[in-house]
Design a protein around this motif. Structure first.
Motif, PDB file in Angstrom:
ATOM      1  N   MET A   1       0.841  -1.200   0.000  1.00 15.38           N
ATOM      2  CA  MET A   1       0.000   0.000   0.000  1.00 15.38           C
ATOM      3  C   MET A   1       0.878   1.253   0.000  1.00 15.38           C
ATOM      4  N   ASP A   2       0.494   2.240  -0.838  1.00 13.80           N
ATOM      5  CA  ASP A   2       1.231   3.496  -0.857  1.00 13.80           C
ATOM      6  C   ASP A   2       0.581   4.439   0.173  1.00 13.80           C
ATOM      7  N   PHE A   3       1.171   4.514   1.350  1.00 13.45           N
ATOM      8  CA  PHE A   3       0.554   5.284   2.439  1.00 13.45           C
ATOM      9  C   PHE A   3       0.508   6.787   2.148  1.00 13.45           C
ATOM     10  N   SER A   4       1.349   7.250   1.213  1.00 19.22           N
ATOM     11  CA  SER A   4       1.336   8.694   0.915  1.00 19.22           C
ATOM     12  C   SER A   4       0.028   9.094   0.226  1.00 19.22           C
ATOM     13  N   GLN A   5      -0.707   8.098  -0.291  1.00 13.56           N
ATOM     14  CA  GLN A   5      -1.975   8.384  -0.973  1.00 13.56           C
ATOM     15  C   GLN A   5      -3.164   8.454  -0.011  1.00 13.56           C
ATOM     16  N   LEU A   6      -2.927   8.164   1.259  1.00 16.74           N
ATOM     17  CA  LEU A   6      -4.051   8.114   2.207  1.00 16.74           C
ATOM     18  C   LEU A   6      -4.773   9.454   2.318  1.00 16.74           C
ATOM     19  N   SER A   7      -4.006  10.539   2.284  1.00 20.51           N
ATOM     20  CA  SER A   7      -4.614  11.866   2.412  1.00 20.51           C
ATOM     21  C   SER A   7      -3.598  12.899   1.948  1.00 20.51           C
ATOM     22  N   PHE A   8      -4.059  14.117   1.762  1.00 20.83           N
ATOM     23  CA  PHE A   8      -3.145  15.218   1.446  1.00 20.83           C
ATOM     24  C   PHE A   8      -2.069  15.333   2.526  1.00 20.83           C
ATOM     25  N   TRP A   9      -2.498  15.187   3.780  1.00 19.02           N
ATOM     26  CA  TRP A   9      -1.558  15.349   4.905  1.00 19.02           C
ATOM     27  C   TRP A   9      -0.447  14.303   4.822  1.00 19.02           C
ATOM     28  N   HIS A  10      -0.832  13.041   4.523  1.00 20.27           N
ATOM     29  CA  HIS A  10       0.190  11.983   4.424  1.00 20.27           C
ATOM     30  C   HIS A  10       1.155  12.279   3.270  1.00 20.27           C
ATOM     31  N   SER A  11       0.622  12.876   2.195  1.00 23.27           N
ATOM     32  CA  SER A  11       1.490  13.118   1.030  1.00 23.27           C
ATOM     33  C   SER A  11       2.586  14.130   1.362  1.00 23.27           C
ATOM     34  N   ARG A  48       6.405   9.462  30.240  1.00 19.17           N
ATOM     35  CA  ARG A  48       6.927  10.685  30.858  1.00 19.17           C
ATOM     36  C   ARG A  48       6.766  10.618  32.383  1.00 19.17           C
ATOM     37  N   ALA A  49       5.689   9.974  32.819  1.00 22.64           N
ATOM     38  CA  ALA A  49       5.468   9.869  34.270  1.00 22.64           C
ATOM     39  C   ALA A  49       6.377   8.814  34.883  1.00 22.64           C
ATOM     40  N   ASN A  50       6.616   7.741  34.148  1.00 30.24           N
ATOM     41  CA  ASN A  50       7.450   6.657  34.669  1.00 30.24           C
ATOM     42  C   ASN A  50       8.255   6.024  33.526  1.00 30.24           C
ATOM     43  N   PRO A  51       9.494   6.506  33.330  1.00 26.23           N
ATOM     44  CA  PRO A  51      10.321   6.028  32.201  1.00 26.23           C
ATOM     45  C   PRO A  51      10.670   4.547  32.302  1.00 26.23           C
ATOM     46  N   ASN A  52      10.444   3.933  33.467  1.00 22.66           N
ATOM     47  CA  ASN A  52      10.796   2.509  33.607  1.00 22.66           C
ATOM     48  C   ASN A  52       9.717   1.572  33.079  1.00 22.66           C
ATOM     49  N   LEU A  53       8.566   2.124  32.752  1.00 23.05           N
ATOM     50  CA  LEU A  53       7.490   1.251  32.265  1.00 23.05           C
ATOM     51  C   LEU A  53       7.833   0.681  30.895  1.00 23.05           C
ATOM     52  N   LYS A  54       7.337  -0.530  30.646  1.00 21.28           N
ATOM     53  CA  LYS A  54       7.490  -1.113  29.300  1.00 21.28           C
ATOM     54  C   LYS A  54       6.146  -0.994  28.598  1.00 21.28           C
ATOM     55  N   VAL A  55       6.109  -0.137  27.567  1.00 24.67           N
ATOM     56  CA  VAL A  55       4.836   0.125  26.873  1.00 24.67           C
ATOM     57  C   VAL A  55       4.977  -0.231  25.394  1.00 24.67           C
ATOM     58  N   ALA A  56       4.021  -1.002  24.889  1.00 26.08           N
ATOM     59  CA  ALA A  56       4.050  -1.389  23.470  1.00 26.08           C
ATOM     60  C   ALA A  56       2.729  -1.014  22.805  1.00 26.08           C
ATOM     61  N   ILE A  57       2.817  -0.578  21.554  1.00 23.06           N
ATOM     62  CA  ILE A  57       1.608  -0.290  20.764  1.00 23.06           C
ATOM     63  C   ILE A  57       1.584  -1.233  19.562  1.00 23.06           C
ATOM     64  N   PHE A  58       0.408  -1.781  19.293  1.00 25.87           N
ATOM     65  CA  PHE A  58       0.239  -2.717  18.182  1.00 25.87           C
ATOM     66  C   PHE A  58      -0.668  -2.073  17.135  1.00 25.87           C
ATOM     67  N   GLU A  59      -0.170  -1.951  15.918  1.00 27.78           N
ATOM     68  CA  GLU A  59      -0.863  -1.184  14.876  1.00 27.78           C
ATOM     69  C   GLU A  59      -0.971  -2.036  13.602  1.00 27.78           C
ATOM     70  N   LYS A  60      -2.168  -2.102  13.082  1.00 28.76           N
ATOM     71  CA  LYS A  60      -2.407  -2.963  11.908  1.00 28.76           C
ATOM     72  C   LYS A  60      -1.643  -2.477  10.671  1.00 28.76           C
ATOM     73  N   GLU A  61      -1.546  -1.170  10.509  1.00 29.62           N
ATOM     74  CA  GLU A  61      -0.866  -0.631   9.319  1.00 29.62           C
ATOM     75  C   GLU A  61       0.394   0.148   9.746  1.00 29.62           C
ATOM     76  N   ILE A  62       0.314   1.482   9.736  1.00 27.66           N
ATOM     77  CA  ILE A  62       1.436   2.277  10.246  1.00 27.66           C
ATOM     78  C   ILE A  62       0.867   3.310  11.216  1.00 27.66           C
ATOM     79  N   ALA A  63       1.722   3.841  12.077  1.00 22.49           N
ATOM     80  CA  ALA A  63       1.262   4.881  13.004  1.00 22.49           C
ATOM     81  C   ALA A  63       0.660   6.025  12.196  1.00 22.49           C
TER      82      ALA A  63
END
Ligand SMILES: Cc1cc2nc3c(=O)[nH]c(=O)nc-3n(C[C@H](O)[C@H](O)[C@H](O)COP(=O)(O)OP(=O)(O)OC[C@H]3O[C@@H](n4cnc5c(N)ncnc54)[C@H](O)[C@@H]3O)c2cc1C
Length: 452
Positions: A1-11, A48-63
């Protein structure tokens, strides 16, 4: 998929290649589904509140693939329920606190993006709401009266001479609590900041299910103590959540770069956002590079809450949106429109947004912003972080926290309700355009959709 085509902003974004899959497979302290504003703000405030936390985000496409990268760029204090409706349900003080928090949120987005070094064209220029008929004048009067009653707002009435020079203008209401932004720059910048703070993002990783301590994905299961659903408009695609929210499409167009003199003549100040008081929402902004980005609702709801890339473009509705902009500003009749796009936003059954965390299961979710999510998602992220950290703060006491919306109906009733609301808003605008009076349909829809 060409993500730059998603919107003017992405382009306008130089790099949209999916990230390499992180080697850290957990377990995590917090696992978040969806790398839009809600998920990323949550992760950023946590770290920012606790730099020791391990936080992961799962995304189907791209952020930034979803609404966060594609929207109208109004970082406003708007909330799906109007202040008077909030006051009716939760009391005047609670409504006042939420509105104040939303106004502060606009400032907070400006403050923290500066601190994080994110250039997202943030311009705190306010919104001009045009009044273009008697019916719209009644709505504006109602809104001003409700704001005055609450005693928190700086909304002010503008005379026709000082309002933007659109057609049929009887005056306007100026709301200073709105900044225009380039949304893809913001969301992509947030993803980078989240990583710099130590968070990890699994892109091209579809979440298939969320349960206590577990995120089931297309790359296998991941463990996390806290699990957050930040899928918003996509929530209904998860098994077991089909009726929690519906995806409604909002579509946009953008003009070519316009001469500065023309925009100034039109009364559109740099960075201004604008709309009018019609029922079927429209929204415009003068972009940093002097275009007009303009959008509106009206695209059909699709049976079974279906979401498909093909729905992002709809010639009939996009033609209508261009037509509405030209009707407002005939000065643009020879201007070239350069791009069309759209995306899905989340609507809960009572049209109320919420941020929730079950302290027992440690499952959380935020969303249901009904198209007012640019600012609201920041408030949601800060609040979710406080909830996960077990803090009791002014944010965790706001009336939308732990709100539970009812479920949508089964199909075909859901289809009838969603299509009916959109069609009703359109018909109400047509009736009000002819009679000049506020129509009964608009009053009914306002009650049903929270825009009292
Ligand atoms: C055209 C348009 C214009 C808008 N204009 C405005 C505006 O001007 N002002 C305003 O306040 N609001 C506006 N909104 C609404 C606003 O953009 C959203 O409310 C906000 O961006 C929601 O952010 P989010 O992070 O909650 O959801 P999203 O940004 O939608 O993020 C959800 C993420 O989840 C991902 N995802 C989906 N399914 C899965 C899965 N199974 N597994 C993993 N990941 C998944 C998606 O790819 C997406 O990246 C607009 C929306 C649209 C579509």
């Amino acid at each position: 998929m060409d993500f730059s085509q998603l919107s003017f902003w992405h382009s306008q974004i130089a790099e949209l290649t999916p990230r390499a899959i992180p080697s850290d497979a957990g377990p995590f302290d917090v696992g978040i589904a969806g790398a839009g504003f809600s998920g990323l703000w949550t992760g950023i405030y946590l770290l920012r509140a606790n730099p020791n936390l391990k936080v992961a985000i799962f995304e189907k496409e791209i952020a930034g693939f979803g609404a966060s990268g594609r929207n109208g760029g109004w970082c406003s204090a708007l909330f799906p329920w109007a202040p008077d409706q909030l006051a009716e349900k939760y009391g005047k003080e609670a409504a006042k606190q939420l509105r104040t928090a939303m106004v502060d949120t606009v400032q907070e987005v400006g403050r923290i993006t500066k601190e994080l070094g994110i250039d997202c064209d943030f311009q705190l220029s306010g919104t001009q709401y045009l009044i273009r008929s008697e019916a719209q004048r009644i709505k504006a009067k109602h809104e001003l009266a409700a704001a005055e009653e609450l005693g928190v707002d700086q909304l002010r009435k503008v005379s026709p001479e000082l309002a933007p020079r659109a057609t049929k203008v009887l005056g306007s209401v100026f709301d200073p609590a709105c900044a225009s932004i380039q949304p893809a720059k913001l969301v992509r910048g947030l993803a980078e900041s989240f990583e710099k703070l130590g968070g990890v993002i699994f892109e091209k990783t579809e979440v298939l299910g969320l349960s206590e301590g577990r995120i089931k994905t297309s790359r296998g299961d991941f463990m996390a103590e806290y699990v957050v659903d930040a899928l918003e408009g996509y929530r209904s695609t998860l098994r077991g959540k089909r009726r929690d929210s519906i995806p409604i499409y909002s579509l946009m167009v953008v003009t070519e770069v316009l001469p500065e003199e023309l925009l100034n003549e039109m009364g559109l100040e740099p960075g201004i956002t604008f709309a009018d008081y019609r029922n079927l929402v429209i929204y415009g902004q003068r972009t940093k590079d002097n275009r007009i980005a303009f959008g509106g609702r009206g695209a059909p709801y699709h049976f079974g809450s279906s979401i498909k890339p093909g729905y992002d473009r709809n010639d009939r509705i996009h033609d209508q949106i261009e037509g509405v902009l030209l009707d407002l500003f005939p000065q643009l009749s020879t201007v070239k429109f350069e791009q069309r796009w759209g995306g899905a936003l989340g609507v809960s059954r009572d049209w109320m947004a919420s941020v929730r965390l079950d302290p027992k299961s440690k499952l959380g979710q935020a969303g249901g912003y009904v198209g007012d999510g640019v600012g609201t998602s920041n408030l949601a992220g800060r609040t979710m972080a406080d909830l996960i950290l077990g803090l009791s703060t002014p944010l965790t006491k706001l009336c939308w926290v732990q709100h539970q919306s009812p479920k949508w109906e089964f199909e075909p009733l859901r289809f009838i309700a969603a299509r009916g609301a959109l069609l009703g808003a359109d018909i109400a605008d047509q009736i009000e355009g002819v009679t000049g009076k506020r129509s009964l349909i608009s009053k009914i829809i306002a009650r049903l959709t929270g825009k009292g």
